[in-house]
Write a protein that holds these residues in place. Structure first.
Motif, PDB file in Angstrom:
ATOM      1  N   ARG A 121     -24.726  48.954   9.327  1.00 12.96           N
ATOM      2  CA  ARG A 121     -24.872  47.595   9.838  1.00 12.96           C
ATOM      3  C   ARG A 121     -23.638  47.218  10.656  1.00 12.96           C
ATOM      4  N   LEU A 122     -23.868  46.713  11.855  1.00  9.11           N
ATOM      5  CA  LEU A 122     -22.821  46.169  12.707  1.00  9.11           C
ATOM      6  C   LEU A 122     -23.328  44.864  13.298  1.00  9.11           C
ATOM      7  N   ASP A 123     -22.412  44.048  13.782  1.00 11.47           N
ATOM      8  CA  ASP A 123     -22.809  42.830  14.469  1.00 11.47           C
ATOM      9  C   ASP A 123     -23.520  43.178  15.773  1.00 11.47           C
ATOM     10  N   PRO A 124     -24.422  42.323  16.256  1.00 12.92           N
ATOM     11  CA  PRO A 124     -25.110  42.588  17.528  1.00 12.92           C
ATOM     12  C   PRO A 124     -24.141  42.873  18.678  1.00 12.92           C
ATOM     13  N   GLY A 125     -23.038  42.110  18.713  1.00  8.81           N
ATOM     14  CA  GLY A 125     -22.056  42.348  19.767  1.00  8.81           C
ATOM     15  C   GLY A 125     -21.403  43.715  19.646  1.00  8.81           C
ATOM     16  N   GLN A 126     -21.158  44.138  18.407  1.00  6.95           N
ATOM     17  CA  GLN A 126     -20.570  45.455  18.192  1.00  6.95           C
ATOM     18  C   GLN A 126     -21.532  46.563  18.614  1.00  6.95           C
ATOM     19  N   TRP A 127     -22.817  46.393  18.289  1.00  3.08           N
ATOM     20  CA  TRP A 127     -23.797  47.400  18.706  1.00  3.08           C
ATOM     21  C   TRP A 127     -23.839  47.522  20.222  1.00  3.08           C
TER      22      TRP A 127
END
Length: 246
Positions: A121-127
């Motif tokens: 799991r990562l933040d949308p911005g990180q993805w």
């Protein structure tokens, strides 16, 4: 820019069964294996995901540039393109962009499996930053593949690309964490584009990214290899004659 030529190059690349097997399926298999065996720490699944995404992306780019270009040269296809009303820079750029585009499915496939199977799991911005940075970070390998494709024959190009792929992956820390590499490898690893490609992903997925060192190394490799690729493209003596002319 001739968009049809670029689309043609991309479609031909992703339809190649060897591309699907080595650039997409193999990194996924390695990720699942390594994550099952060694995925005990909190960051291990993410680190392995990034390493295997880089591993797949590098081969995707090299396999859709070097061997393919060398084969087309020997078949006389590139000679025909030179005779058509298509500027040389468009042909050259199309090869680079097609190689770059082929990296994206390899990266996305590993990330998707990591999410669905290992619960990464990562933040949308990180993805978005992770995929975008690693995708653009394959640029030096696109230039390298083009250079090899125009510099050696079809038989040698696959061997050269695969050899470079394996060496840069191993020394770059994609199979073994860079900190666990032998000291002689560690001294070289940080200067390799394979290591810096993975480092981009590790930094983006980490709490305090420091991207500029990796960006600088990758940019230097891209410029240097791009110049070599352009010289190989423009100097026929660097390349064997088409098979029909022999």
């Amino acid at each position: 820019m001739n968009t049809y030529l670029i689309r043609l190059e991309i479609v031909r690349a992703v339809r190649d069964p060897r591309y699907l097997a080595l650039a997409v399926a193999t990194p996924i298999g390695f990720y699942l294996l390594f994550a099952t065996l060694f995925g005990q720490g909190p960051n291990v699944p993410v680190n392995l995901m990034v390493a295997m995404a880089a591993y797949g992306a590098i081969w995707a780019v090299l396999s859709t540039t070097g061997p393919r270009i060398a084969q087309e040269r020997e078949l006389g296809w590139l000679t025909q393109l030179r005779a058509m009303p298509v500027p040389a820079w468009q042909v050259f750029t199309a090869k680079l962009l097609a190689g770059l585009a082929s990296a994206l499915p390899a990266i996305l496939a590993v990330c998707l499996v990591a999410v669905l199977v290992k619960g990464v799991r990562l933040d949308p911005g990180q993805w978005a930053a992770l995929v975008g940075a690693m995708w653009l970070g394959t640029a030096p390998f696109a230039a390298l593949g083009v250079a090899v494709g125009y510099a050696v024959n079809a038989d040698a190009s696959y061997v050269v690309c695969y050899g470079l792929y394996m060496v840069t992956s191993a020394v770059g820390g994609l199979w073994i964490p860079p900190a666990q590499l032998p000291e002689s490898f560690r001294e070289v690893s940080g200067w390799l584009p394979s290591n810096r490609l993975a480092e981009l992903g590790w930094q983006v997925a980490g709490p305090s990214p420091a991207l500029w060192p990796s960006i600088g190394v990758l940019a230097a490799w891209t410029v240097g290899l791009g110049v070599i690729a352009l010289l190989a493209y423009r100097r026929p003596r660097f390349a064997p004659r088409p098979a029909a002319a022999r």
